[in-house]
Design a protein around this motif. Sequence first.
Motif, PDB file in Angstrom:
ATOM      1  N   SER A   1      -6.740  79.619 -39.534  1.00 30.62           N
ATOM      2  CA  SER A   1      -5.913  79.312 -38.368  1.00 30.62           C
ATOM      3  C   SER A   1      -5.560  80.594 -37.596  1.00 30.62           C
ATOM      4  O   SER A   1      -5.604  80.605 -36.368  1.00 30.62           O
ATOM      5  N   LEU A   2      -5.236  81.656 -38.323  1.00 34.23           N
ATOM      6  CA  LEU A   2      -4.885  82.913 -37.647  1.00 34.23           C
ATOM      7  C   LEU A   2      -6.083  83.511 -36.914  1.00 34.23           C
ATOM      8  O   LEU A   2      -5.935  84.176 -35.898  1.00 34.23           O
TER       9      LEU A   2
ATOM     10  N   VAL B   1      -1.859  89.557 -39.754  1.00 32.41           N
ATOM     11  CA  VAL B   1      -1.050  89.774 -40.972  1.00 32.41           C
ATOM     12  C   VAL B   1      -1.889  90.663 -41.891  1.00 32.41           C
ATOM     13  O   VAL B   1      -2.921  90.232 -42.400  1.00 32.41           O
ATOM     14  N   SER B   2      -1.440  91.901 -42.081  1.00 29.56           N
ATOM     15  CA  SER B   2      -2.300  92.920 -42.703  1.00 29.56           C
ATOM     16  C   SER B   2      -2.878  92.489 -44.056  1.00 29.56           C
ATOM     17  O   SER B   2      -4.063  92.664 -44.317  1.00 29.56           O
TER      18      SER B   2
ATOM     19  N   LEU C   1     -10.932  86.909 -48.403  1.00 30.48           N
ATOM     20  CA  LEU C   1     -11.483  85.587 -48.720  1.00 30.48           C
ATOM     21  C   LEU C   1     -10.409  84.609 -49.216  1.00 30.48           C
ATOM     22  O   LEU C   1     -10.403  83.434 -48.852  1.00 30.48           O
ATOM     23  N   ILE C   2      -9.498  85.113 -50.033  1.00 29.94           N
ATOM     24  CA  ILE C   2      -8.515  84.227 -50.666  1.00 29.94           C
ATOM     25  C   ILE C   2      -7.671  83.448 -49.665  1.00 29.94           C
ATOM     26  O   ILE C   2      -7.196  82.359 -49.964  1.00 29.94           O
ATOM     27  N   TRP C   3      -7.539  83.996 -48.454  1.00 27.10           N
ATOM     28  CA  TRP C   3      -6.637  83.343 -47.493  1.00 27.10           C
ATOM     29  C   TRP C   3      -7.287  82.175 -46.770  1.00 27.10           C
ATOM     30  O   TRP C   3      -6.709  81.611 -45.850  1.00 27.10           O
TER      31      TRP C   3
ATOM     32  N   LEU D   1       7.744  89.630 -40.679  1.00 29.01           N
ATOM     33  CA  LEU D   1       8.208  90.981 -40.358  1.00 29.01           C
ATOM     34  C   LEU D   1       7.137  91.741 -39.571  1.00 29.01           C
ATOM     35  O   LEU D   1       7.414  92.363 -38.547  1.00 29.01           O
ATOM     36  N   GLU D   2       5.911  91.640 -40.052  1.00 30.10           N
ATOM     37  CA  GLU D   2       4.800  92.301 -39.361  1.00 30.10           C
ATOM     38  C   GLU D   2       4.618  91.745 -37.951  1.00 30.10           C
ATOM     39  O   GLU D   2       4.353  92.484 -37.005  1.00 30.10           O
ATOM     40  N   LEU D   3       4.749  90.436 -37.840  1.00 28.60           N
ATOM     41  CA  LEU D   3       4.520  89.807 -36.536  1.00 28.60           C
ATOM     42  C   LEU D   3       5.681  90.029 -35.571  1.00 28.60           C
ATOM     43  O   LEU D   3       5.573  89.752 -34.380  1.00 28.60           O
TER      44      LEU D   3
END
Lengths: 305, 264
Positions: free
Chosen positions: B31-32, B235-236, B242-244, B259-261
């Motif tokens: 999605s990202l 998102v770093s 792959l896991i995401w 926080l990153e975003l």
Amino acid sequence: MRNTFINTIIDACKIREDVFIISGDAGLGVFDEFKNTFSDKFLNLGVAEQNMISFTAGLSMTGFKVYVYNIIPFVLYRCYEQVRNDICYQELPVTLVGIGSGITYSPQGMTHYSVEDIGIAQSLPNMKVFSPTDPIEAKLAAKFSLSSGSPVYVRLAKRGEPNIHKNETFDITEPQLIEDGEDIAIIFHGSIGLEVLKAREILKKDGILPKLISMPMVMPINGEKLFLMLRNLKWVITVEEHFINSGIGSMLSREYVKANPDWKLSTLGIPDGFIHAIKDLDGMREYFGISATRIAEYIRKKATV
Amino acid sequence: MELKKSQISKEIRKTIIELANKSKSPHVGSSLSCVDILTVLYFDVLNLQPWENRDIFILSKAHAAMSLYSTLARRGIIDEKLLNGYYQNEGTLPAHLDRFTAKGVEVSAGSLGHGFNMGLGMAFGFKKKKQDRKVYTLIGDGESQEGSIWEGALFGSKLGLDNFTAIMDYNNLQGYGRARELCSFEPVKSKWQAFGWHAVEIGGHDFNALKDAFCEYTQGKPKIIIAHTTKGKGVSFMQDQLIWHYYIVTDEHKKKALLELSDI
């Protein structure tokens, strides 16, 4: 049946803007005149059935009334998931016109037979399924499809079948009494109807007069109407050019369990299994016990025990 | 405009993280990956007025549904409240698309290699009706292994569908590996060109390049934009991992990601 169905759709094109026909490279000669008169309403999408069905779904969503013409394995088997997700799930008024029902194309080989298509169609919610027995039923199924807001699947044999019905003024969604009779009824759908009619002629000589009922709409099954027609009978036999395990015989068995009627039920058809026999259509029907003589023989034996 | 779009896409990414965390549903990386493409489409390219004559966007890689829902909400096409029922019991929005659930979900999809071909049919229908409506379809790189994509590719060019644009979200990470390693994927661009398509290859997070690619007119030819993207973009610790594809966003992950975003 094929030509009557298609001609009914072509006639509609003359008065409707929205009708569109897609072929998957099938039906040589069927659309010649149509292509000349309505070249902008016909598209051959080649030997690519997955694309053909999804493309049709998209075209339907822009407001066209789309007919897809091909032999049955290529409107329903090869592209089953496209029919399921893109047409039925999305409730689109697309009509799939499948040619070569049952073992019409014997001895082309198993890849070209359609002996489980009703079983497959049963697994598709929203689908209305027709298996006309003659050109008149095919014409009425075509008219139904033209005004249907649901997906429709019509299984047709080929061309040149004679008419069984004597008039065109009946409700195609209901079971049709073809011949009245006593004690026994034979229920059928599709082109095997002619064998059933001949079987009755044979049985007549022995004083057996079964009621004949055609079921042009095989899904959803109109069980209530059908069971009313079967009142006071002793024995009901379904005859179909389809696997016994998933055609109207099996559908009726389910209704039978619910209704628990007084009559016995027998189901004739093709046993499930890949067909390796090499015979023409008549030979194949004989082999599977659904020719006129084999149907008559089966009924005579059991009726006279 | 550039800054505005980057701000919008950041907000959409935050919504995706919130949705993924609340629902415990997979496909956050997928999605990202396509947020910037959807941002450019919905905020700079699609003609949505009047609605009945709108351009069509089809998310063919429908496992990235969170991206579409979040974008539709940000664009004001669906009520943000609908998002609360994403992937919930008695909910409002499923993990894969059902067109009867929300405005702007143009087709039901989830099985790969369907939306692309439905889009071709729609583009053909609009041409037949002489309607000036365009169709955009986002496909994945894994999805491009489906035979149906290539069946459609053969006919899209034959039919001269220059009102049709496919965008390939080329993040080179599918469910269980890299597209380029799993099959003979490359050369992608010349494959499409050989099928008669106008093919362009750009960075899929470059708003200006995306806009230019969308707006390029390709008389008589359908277009494919091969958009090189990064799975988990923004998102770093999710980027290019792959896991995401399947991992669930825990509360801890969410906190770090948001926080990153929040950093501009």
